[in-house]
Design an enzyme around this catalytic site. Sequence first.
Site, PDB file in Angstrom:
ATOM      1  N   ASP A 112     -38.925   5.348   6.571  1.00  0.00           N
ATOM      2  CA  ASP A 112     -39.009   6.663   5.919  1.00  0.00           C
ATOM      3  C   ASP A 112     -38.393   6.830   4.641  1.00  0.00           C
ATOM      4  O   ASP A 112     -38.960   7.744   3.882  1.00  0.00           O
ATOM      5  CB  ASP A 112     -38.672   7.713   7.017  1.00  0.00           C
ATOM      6  CG  ASP A 112     -37.099   7.451   7.410  1.00  0.00           C
ATOM      7  OD1 ASP A 112     -36.304   7.717   6.786  1.00  0.00           O
ATOM      8  OD2 ASP A 112     -36.837   6.670   8.472  1.00  0.00           O
ATOM      9  N   ASP A 144     -30.840   1.121  10.277  1.00  0.00           N
ATOM     10  CA  ASP A 144     -31.494   2.409  10.604  1.00  0.00           C
ATOM     11  C   ASP A 144     -32.782   2.292  11.750  1.00  0.00           C
ATOM     12  O   ASP A 144     -34.003   2.110  11.115  1.00  0.00           O
ATOM     13  CB  ASP A 144     -31.883   3.151   9.210  1.00  0.00           C
ATOM     14  CG  ASP A 144     -32.533   4.431   9.355  1.00  0.00           C
ATOM     15  OD1 ASP A 144     -32.854   4.936  10.467  1.00  0.00           O
ATOM     16  OD2 ASP A 144     -33.047   5.224   8.332  1.00  0.00           O
ATOM     17  N   SER A 145     -32.337   1.824  12.726  1.00  0.00           N
ATOM     18  CA  SER A 145     -33.662   1.226  13.482  1.00  0.00           C
ATOM     19  C   SER A 145     -34.054   2.372  14.461  1.00  0.00           C
ATOM     20  O   SER A 145     -33.425   3.304  14.801  1.00  0.00           O
ATOM     21  CB  SER A 145     -32.847  -0.032  14.146  1.00  0.00           C
ATOM     22  OG  SER A 145     -32.324   0.525  15.308  1.00  0.00           O
TER      23      SER A 145
HETATM   24  N1  SAM Z   1     -33.849   7.942  12.411  1.00  0.00           N
HETATM   25  C1  SAM Z   1     -34.511   6.995  13.222  1.00  0.00           C
HETATM   26  C2  SAM Z   1     -34.395   6.941  14.787  1.00  0.00           C
HETATM   27  O1  SAM Z   1     -33.370   6.911  15.411  1.00  0.00           O
HETATM   28  O2  SAM Z   1     -35.390   7.533  15.392  1.00  0.00           O
HETATM   29  C3  SAM Z   1     -34.832   5.537  12.922  1.00  0.00           C
HETATM   30  C4  SAM Z   1     -35.993   5.830  11.760  1.00  0.00           C
HETATM   31  S1  SAM Z   1     -36.691   4.424  11.099  1.00  0.00           S
HETATM   32  C5  SAM Z   1     -38.377   5.027  10.816  1.00  0.00           C
HETATM   33  C6  SAM Z   1     -36.825   3.039  12.192  1.00  0.00           C
HETATM   34  C7  SAM Z   1     -37.725   2.024  11.579  1.00  0.00           C
HETATM   35  O3  SAM Z   1     -37.042   0.739  12.185  1.00  0.00           O
HETATM   36  C8  SAM Z   1     -39.080   1.821  11.994  1.00  0.00           C
HETATM   37  O4  SAM Z   1     -39.841   2.158  10.887  1.00  0.00           O
HETATM   38  C9  SAM Z   1     -39.459   0.505  12.411  1.00  0.00           C
HETATM   39  O5  SAM Z   1     -40.449   0.008  12.006  1.00  0.00           O
HETATM   40  C10 SAM Z   1     -38.206  -0.413  11.861  1.00  0.00           C
HETATM   41  N2  SAM Z   1     -37.980  -1.674  12.547  1.00  0.00           N
HETATM   42  C11 SAM Z   1     -37.830  -1.787  14.155  1.00  0.00           C
HETATM   43  N3  SAM Z   1     -37.588  -2.715  14.481  1.00  0.00           N
HETATM   44  C12 SAM Z   1     -37.326  -3.550  13.273  1.00  0.00           C
HETATM   45  C13 SAM Z   1     -36.967  -4.896  12.918  1.00  0.00           C
HETATM   46  N4  SAM Z   1     -36.873  -5.696  13.885  1.00  0.00           N
HETATM   47  N5  SAM Z   1     -36.748  -5.031  11.682  1.00  0.00           N
HETATM   48  C14 SAM Z   1     -36.893  -4.211  10.669  1.00  0.00           C
HETATM   49  N6  SAM Z   1     -37.316  -2.971  10.822  1.00  0.00           N
HETATM   50  C15 SAM Z   1     -37.342  -2.808  12.224  1.00  0.00           C
END
Ligand code: SAM
Length: 280
Positions: free
Chosen positions: A92, A161-162
Amino acid sequence: MTENQEHWIKDHWDEPKGRTLCVKIKDHLHSVRTDFQQIDVYETECFGRALVLDGVINVTEFDEFAYHEMIVHVPLHTHPAPRRVLIIGGGDGGSIREALKHPTVEEVHLCEIDREVIEACKQYMPSVAVGFDDKRVSVFCRDGAEFVKERKGYYDVIIVDSSDPWGPATVLFQQAFYQDMAGCLNDTGLIATQSESMFFDRSTIHTLLAFGQEIFAIGRYYYTLVPTYPSGTIGFFLGSKKSDPLQPRLCHIEGLRYYNTAVHRTAFSLPPFVMQPVKS
Ligand code: SAM
């Protein structure tokens, strides 16, 4: 679907236990199914725009500052002079936006597995996705768990930030990933990782703290308040090779709405129940 369901985001974060968070929708702005997840963006009645991944609210315009300021400024005020920052997940852009506010930061690498999250947020959440064009920022659309295996001793700070620990984010909550992040940091490096709610995810928190404190000289849990997340709180594991997060450096950044030095310190003061054994 009933008439009612069509007009509400129903965040089914623990439906078997009878817990669902509902937010009223004004408009459904975007919907796409990717190789990794279902992405939706809604205009809501009371929280502005919301990014929803696999039915779970990840970001709303109303309270994202409380999350992004705390996942970024706590580690960046703990490190004495952060120059190279890696953000894993965070498509984001909110964590990029906050990291770029630090005058010492020279490079921000974002490793987000799903390019479509970045595109959706650039189009529909421009107040969050503001930093992508900054010349200090490089974006890698890859799995963060693979990315950290390849870089040795490079970063000052890694921010994870996952999303929650299932689907593509499962690997980001495992010990091997924490070990690889430690190898990716230089000798004074530190990490901050999204580590779930102290009300509903204590066993996850205890597991992360147990292996995190083995890998890092200092390992602590801290939290922030985010009304649109289950329980209204979410926390972070801070693992550090050298600097103690309880002694933040003073560095005034204009315009912050949640973070200041007093909030930084108190965020590590946990109510007693958090570390008490979890009854199965
Ligand atoms: N603030 C948020 C929450 O806790 O709900 C997190 C927001 S951020 C949009 C989370 C992101 O992590 C997602 O866009 C997702 O695609 C990404 N993500 C999930 N697994 C991942 C991985 N193995 N490597 C890199 N990004 C990943």
